[in-house]
Design a protein around this motif. Structure first.
Motif, mmCIF file in Angstrom:
data_model
loop_
_atom_site.group_PDB
_atom_site.id
_atom_site.type_symbol
_atom_site.label_atom_id
_atom_site.label_comp_id
_atom_site.label_asym_id
_atom_site.label_seq_id
_atom_site.Cartn_x
_atom_site.Cartn_y
_atom_site.Cartn_z
ATOM 1 N N PHE A 94 19.854 41.174 -6.022
ATOM 2 C CA PHE A 94 18.679 40.376 -5.691
ATOM 3 C C PHE A 94 18.810 38.959 -6.231
ATOM 4 C CE2 PHE A 94 17.258 44.828 -5.974
ATOM 5 C CZ PHE A 94 16.809 45.001 -4.670
ATOM 6 N N LYS A 95 17.861 38.120 -5.808
ATOM 7 C CA LYS A 95 17.821 36.715 -6.190
ATOM 8 C C LYS A 95 16.672 36.485 -7.159
ATOM 9 C CE LYS A 95 16.344 33.778 -3.099
ATOM 10 N NZ LYS A 95 16.293 32.898 -1.894
ATOM 11 N N VAL A 96 16.938 35.683 -8.216
ATOM 12 C CA VAL A 96 15.914 35.342 -9.200
ATOM 13 C C VAL A 96 15.813 33.829 -9.256
ATOM 14 C CG1 VAL A 96 15.168 35.523 -11.596
ATOM 15 C CG2 VAL A 96 16.454 37.403 -10.550
ATOM 16 N N SER A 97 14.619 33.288 -9.098
ATOM 17 C CA SER A 97 14.441 31.838 -9.097
ATOM 18 C C SER A 97 13.276 31.450 -9.997
ATOM 19 C CB SER A 97 14.211 31.331 -7.669
ATOM 20 O OG SER A 97 13.071 31.946 -7.096
ATOM 21 N N GLY A 98 13.176 30.173 -10.276
ATOM 22 C CA GLY A 98 12.114 29.646 -11.110
ATOM 23 C C GLY A 98 12.353 28.177 -11.387
ATOM 24 N N HIS A 99 11.583 27.597 -12.319
ATOM 25 C CA HIS A 99 11.808 26.216 -12.714
ATOM 26 C C HIS A 99 11.498 26.056 -14.196
ATOM 27 C CE1 HIS A 99 7.595 26.463 -11.319
ATOM 28 N NE2 HIS A 99 7.337 25.539 -12.226
ATOM 29 N N VAL A 100 12.075 25.005 -14.787
ATOM 30 C CA VAL A 100 12.007 24.784 -16.228
ATOM 31 C C VAL A 100 11.134 23.562 -16.509
ATOM 32 C CG1 VAL A 100 13.341 24.399 -18.336
ATOM 33 C CG2 VAL A 100 14.327 25.733 -16.448
ATOM 34 N N ARG A 101 10.177 23.727 -17.465
ATOM 35 C CA ARG A 101 9.294 22.630 -17.859
ATOM 36 C C ARG A 101 9.212 22.555 -19.376
ATOM 37 N NH1 ARG A 101 4.107 23.360 -13.709
ATOM 38 N NH2 ARG A 101 5.234 22.745 -11.807
ATOM 39 N N ASN A 102 8.778 21.403 -19.891
ATOM 40 C CA ASN A 102 8.533 21.271 -21.325
ATOM 41 C C ASN A 102 7.054 21.501 -21.613
ATOM 42 O OD1 ASN A 102 7.229 18.927 -20.532
ATOM 43 N ND2 ASN A 102 8.864 17.556 -21.267
ATOM 44 N N THR A 103 6.666 21.344 -22.874
ATOM 45 C CA THR A 103 5.284 21.623 -23.278
ATOM 46 C C THR A 103 4.303 20.607 -22.692
ATOM 47 O OG1 THR A 103 5.743 20.402 -25.327
ATOM 48 C CG2 THR A 103 5.947 22.799 -25.402
ATOM 49 N N SER A 104 4.823 19.471 -22.183
ATOM 50 C CA SER A 104 3.964 18.473 -21.525
ATOM 51 C C SER A 104 3.889 18.702 -20.027
ATOM 52 C CB SER A 104 4.510 17.064 -21.804
ATOM 53 O OG SER A 104 4.542 16.795 -23.196
ATOM 54 N N ASN A 105 4.386 19.848 -19.573
ATOM 55 C CA ASN A 105 4.362 20.247 -18.167
ATOM 56 C C ASN A 105 5.219 19.344 -17.285
ATOM 57 O OD1 ASN A 105 3.450 22.285 -16.415
ATOM 58 N ND2 ASN A 105 1.905 20.918 -15.512
ATOM 59 N N GLN A 106 6.277 18.748 -17.869
ATOM 60 C CA GLN A 106 7.209 17.941 -17.096
ATOM 61 C C GLN A 106 8.438 18.783 -16.742
ATOM 62 O OE1 GLN A 106 7.750 14.895 -20.102
ATOM 63 N NE2 GLN A 106 6.532 13.431 -18.908
ATOM 64 N N ASN A 107 8.919 18.598 -15.505
ATOM 65 C CA ASN A 107 10.117 19.322 -15.093
ATOM 66 C C ASN A 107 11.332 18.836 -15.886
ATOM 67 O OD1 ASN A 107 8.727 20.799 -13.170
ATOM 68 N ND2 ASN A 107 9.150 19.345 -11.517
ATOM 69 N N ILE A 108 12.208 19.784 -16.287
ATOM 70 C CA ILE A 108 13.414 19.478 -17.054
ATOM 71 C C ILE A 108 14.632 19.730 -16.164
ATOM 72 C CG2 ILE A 108 14.777 19.985 -19.113
ATOM 73 C CD1 ILE A 108 12.083 18.718 -19.683
ATOM 74 N N GLY A 109 15.233 18.638 -15.691
ATOM 75 C CA GLY A 109 16.417 18.763 -14.844
ATOM 76 C C GLY A 109 17.655 19.126 -15.648
#
Length: 806
Positions: free
Chosen positions: A24-39
């Motif tokens: 299966f495939k697992v996806s998501g996104h990463v953010r910091n405590t200020s709710n900013q995306n972390i590339g």
């Protein structure tokens, strides 16, 4: 090519794919405590039972990530970026899953109490390189040399590591190892694999690497982030024909500003190498008139030692200093050779015999040191780096050779005895400055480098008659070599949407002078060359990636290759230098396709130009055989590589590398009236490695590997097929304080090839049998705060690659 064995490798891969079909495939996104995306954050998937790493990916520039082909199970998920790390998130994967946001927190000094005992090595495709992650894996308990031999795309040929038929160039943390080929092997055999985080395979090095660096194996070592002290001692016992030993110790100490790493290793060895060879001498009418069968045996005794010291000091957040020094020395190394030749006539009747006994004693010392200073500019991401390097190499070698000839009835005919005394010293000094800065979304790099090399080598040849030794000036020589190179480069990288583009240009001006005292010949070369590079990558979706890269490279003659004097095994068998060698230039083109981060397809073509090749020629008139380096008339390589890397079950990880290739060299046959000869091979190389978890807690692991090669090309020689079956076990004890390992290689006894040269009036072969069959037991004990992450680095530089080799 053996079609049945090729089909077997492909069938095995297909079987593994069927067994692992439910994924299966697992996806998501990463953010910091200020709710900013972390590339570009790193995300890992760990087994919940033993915390072994199952898979790892990097987020895109917007922080989004996707795992593909994940076997159903319960896992831990964790993300990290620079000084931030998320908590462990348990996930139950039984269908395609989007887990939403993972939050990074500022806490890397206090790591979670989850101990990673061992994991499977993983493969990651970058824009211009392949990354083989091995830290804490089942392969990391061996030596660094053992890990390199198991790295994707690496082919082992008679103690040489090749990538697509190019000799690999070795780097440690982006710094070239300034050692000869034989010293690199000795160094890495004594450098424990527990120090290694990953191996980068760079088929087409970008502009910031030296133009002479062909395919590169860049060893990336671990980095310690927590202040404190840790240390380890390790040892191994290897049983081959003769027993061998190795021992070493490493120590790490870190404060807020200071970081020190020290390592020492010693490797007492007694080795046996046996050769069976045959020469059929042919007259002008193309008729065989003599047949020589030779049995050769060499026993080598050595006590190689290596000491490394690394010091990092951070003055403040913007300025840091790094000092690296390495001392490699091998005192009283001794070779004892015996050679027995039976000389027969065309009717296969014994005509005469030759028996040669020789002893060679060698002492060498190699010291290298690097100094680098980095200054981070006020502009974010911009920096200046200043570096300098020095190498001092000294070698002394004495040889005594005694040959006796007997007739068919074993009556003594004559003797031919001689001795040689040789020495070599090499001094290398380099200086370099590099500038890095972002320009909006563009990453820009540039640099300048200057290097100066001086080599002095001499040999005295003595004819021995009883107790009298008489200098033979015609076979003695002193060779002085100087090389000065000034170079500069620029490189730019741009990422946008689903595309990535990297352009580079390097220019090098080289001034070479080589002088032979015996021949009064002087070789002077002055030239400026430009070396462009291009890398394009496109990812239309998370499942597909296409990339294209091109580079132009140079191959310079090694110092000893330009030296015209000869090294004799006996009066009939010798190696000769070639002062007329010139640099060779190559064009390298690769097209790569990656499917689901699991299937890797690489199509490559390389025009090697006037490649410097080692050729062997038999002189039928004088009944001798010699090894000669020559610029070939043309050379080309092309092929298709397929790499498969995937967990079959949660306890079984499969890695497979397969290559269908073609190699061609066209050269002048100097002992066949300078006729033009083309040597060509179409071959298949297949490697299957199975990594197994043999206990629930992950502390007991195993490895089973099979390597097959149908044939290969090396100069005027064609290799026969080889098969190598290997097996290994690794057990972690006492809460990771100790590790024991057991490795067995060449279980089938088929790892060595026969080398044949048959064309025109040439007909000879050699079957070399080093000690490829062995069993090794290893033990490592950690003390101090042994759970610290490590920081070790080692030496660099480009010019030392051309130091003398065996």
């Amino acid at each position: 090519m053996n079609t049945r064995k090729s089909i077997f490798f492909l069938f095995f891969i297909l079987l593994a794919e069927i067994l692992s079909a439910q994924s299966f495939k697992v996806s998501g996104h990463v953010r910091n405590t200020s709710n900013q995306n972390i590339g570009f954050a790193n995300i890992v998937l760990l087994s919940i039972t033993d915390s072994t790493m199952v898979s790892g990916v990097s987020a895109d520039e917007n922080g989004f990530f996707t795992f593909l082909s994940i076997v159903p199970d319960i896992y831990f998920l964790q993300a990290s970026y620079i000084d931030k790390k998320s908590a462990f998130l348990p996930v139950d994967i039984s269908k395609d899953l989007n887990i939403g946001a993972i939050i990074l927190e500022n806490d890397v000094e206090n790591l979670n109490e989850v101990t990673v005992f061992s994991r499977n090595p993983t493969i990651e495709r970058k824009a211009d390189r392949l990354l083989f992650n091995v830290e804490n894996s089942v392969v990391s308990q061996g030596s660094s040399w053992d890990i390199l031999k198991r790295t994707p795309g690496v082919i082992v040929l008679q103690d040489e590591l090749k990538i697509r038929n190019q000799n690999a160039t070795f780097y440690l943390n982006n710094r070239k190892v300034q050692l000869s080929a034989k010293e690199v092997k000795s160094l890495l055999e004594g450098f424990s694999g527990i120090n290694i985080k990953a191996i980068e395979v760079i088929h087409n090095p970008p502009a910031e690497f030296e133009a002479e660096s062909g395919a590169i194996l860049n060893i990336i070592t671990s980095k310690k982030i927590i202040p404190g002290y840790k240390g380890s001692v390790n040892g191994s016992f290897t049983q081959a024909i003769f027993p061998k030993y190795a021992a070493g110790t490493s120590h790490y100490y870190k404060t807020d500003k200071l970081n020190i790493f020290a390592n020492y290793s010693i490797n007492p060895r007694k080795e046996l190498k046996r050769d069976d060879s045959n020469i059929k001498f042919i007259d002008a009418t193309d008729t065989e008139f003599a047949d020589w069968d030779t049995k050769f045996s060499r026993i080598t005794r050595s006590l190689a030692q290596n000491a490394t010291l690394v010091l990092d000091y951070d003055f403040d957040a913007r300025n840091s200093l790094n000092i690296i020094s390495n001392l490699a020395f091998s005192p009283n190394k001794r070779y004892d050779n015996t050679l027995a030749t039976q000389m027969r006539n065309p009717q296969a009747l014994l005509d005469s015999t030759l028996f040669t006994k020789s002893a060679l004693e060698n002492d060498n010392l190699n010291f290298g040191a690097d100094l680098s200073f980095q200054h981070k500019l006020t502009k974010e991401g911009a920096s200046l780096n200043f570096s300098a390097h020095i190498t001092k190499f000294n070698e002394n070698q004495n040889q005594a050779v005694f040959s006796d000839y007997f007739d068919a009835s074993n009556q003594f005919i004559r003797a031919f005895d001689f001795s040689t005394e040789s020495e070599q010293s090499i001094d290398i000094i380099t200086g370099q400055v590099d500038y890095t800065t972002p320009i909006e979304k563009l990453s820009f790099n540039s640099g300048l480098k200057y290097s100066a090399i001086r080599s002095s080598s001499g040999i005295n040849f003595f004819n021995v008659n009883g107790n009298a030794s008489i200098l033979n000036p015609s076979l003695s020589d002193v060779f002085e070599y100087q090389e000065h190179t000034a170079s500069g480069y620029i490189s730019a990288l741009q990422d946008w949407d689903k595309w990535s583009l990297k352009l580079g240009l390097r220019g090098e001006y080289t001034d070479v002078t080589g002088t032979s005292s015996s021949t009064n010949l002087q070789n002077i070369q002055n030239y400026f060359e430009a070396f462009p590079s291009l890398y394009i990558s496109h990812s239309p979706s998370s499942n597909h990636n296409f990339s294209l890269d091109y580079s132009r490279k140079i191959m310079r003659p090694r110092y000893e290759e330009l030296n015209p004097f000869s090294y004799f095994l006996n009066e009939n068998n010798f190696n000769t230098g070639n002062p007329n060698l010139t640099p060779a230039f190559s064009h390298n083109l690769n097209f790569n396709y990656t499917l689901e981060d699991t299937y890797y397809f690489d199509l490559y073509y390389r025009d090697n130009g006037n490649f410097i090749s080692t050729l062997v020629f038999q002189d039928n008139e004088n009944q001798t055989i010699r090894e000669l380096n020559q610029n070939v008339l043309e050379s080309e390589s092309y092929g298709l590589d397929f790499t498969y890397s995937k967990p079959v079950t949660k306890n079984w990880y499969l890695y497979a590398y397969n290559s269908v290739f073609s190699e061609k060299e066209t050269f002048l046959a100097v002992e066949s009236n300078n006729q033009i000869v083309t040597n060509r091979v179409q071959g298949f190389y297949g490697s299957l490695t199975n990594y197994l978890s043999l206990s629930k807690d992950g502390t007991f692991t195993g490895e089973l590997g099979l390597v097959y090669m149908s044939s290969f090309l090396k100069g005027s020689y064609v290799f026969s097929e080889t098969t190598n079956l290997t097996f290994g076990l690794r057990k972690t004890l006492w809460q990771k304080r100790a590790v024991v390992s057991l490795v067995a290689e060449d279980l089938l006894g088929k790892a060595n090839a026969t080398l044949s040269s048959r064309y025109l009036n040439q007909n000879n072969f050699r079957f070399s049998r080093p000690e490829t069959q062995f069993v090794r037991f290893g033990f490592t004990y950690n003390f101090g705060n042994f759970k610290l992450l490590d920081n070790k680095r080692n030496l660099e530089k480009d010019e030392r690659e051309r130091l003398n080799k065996e």
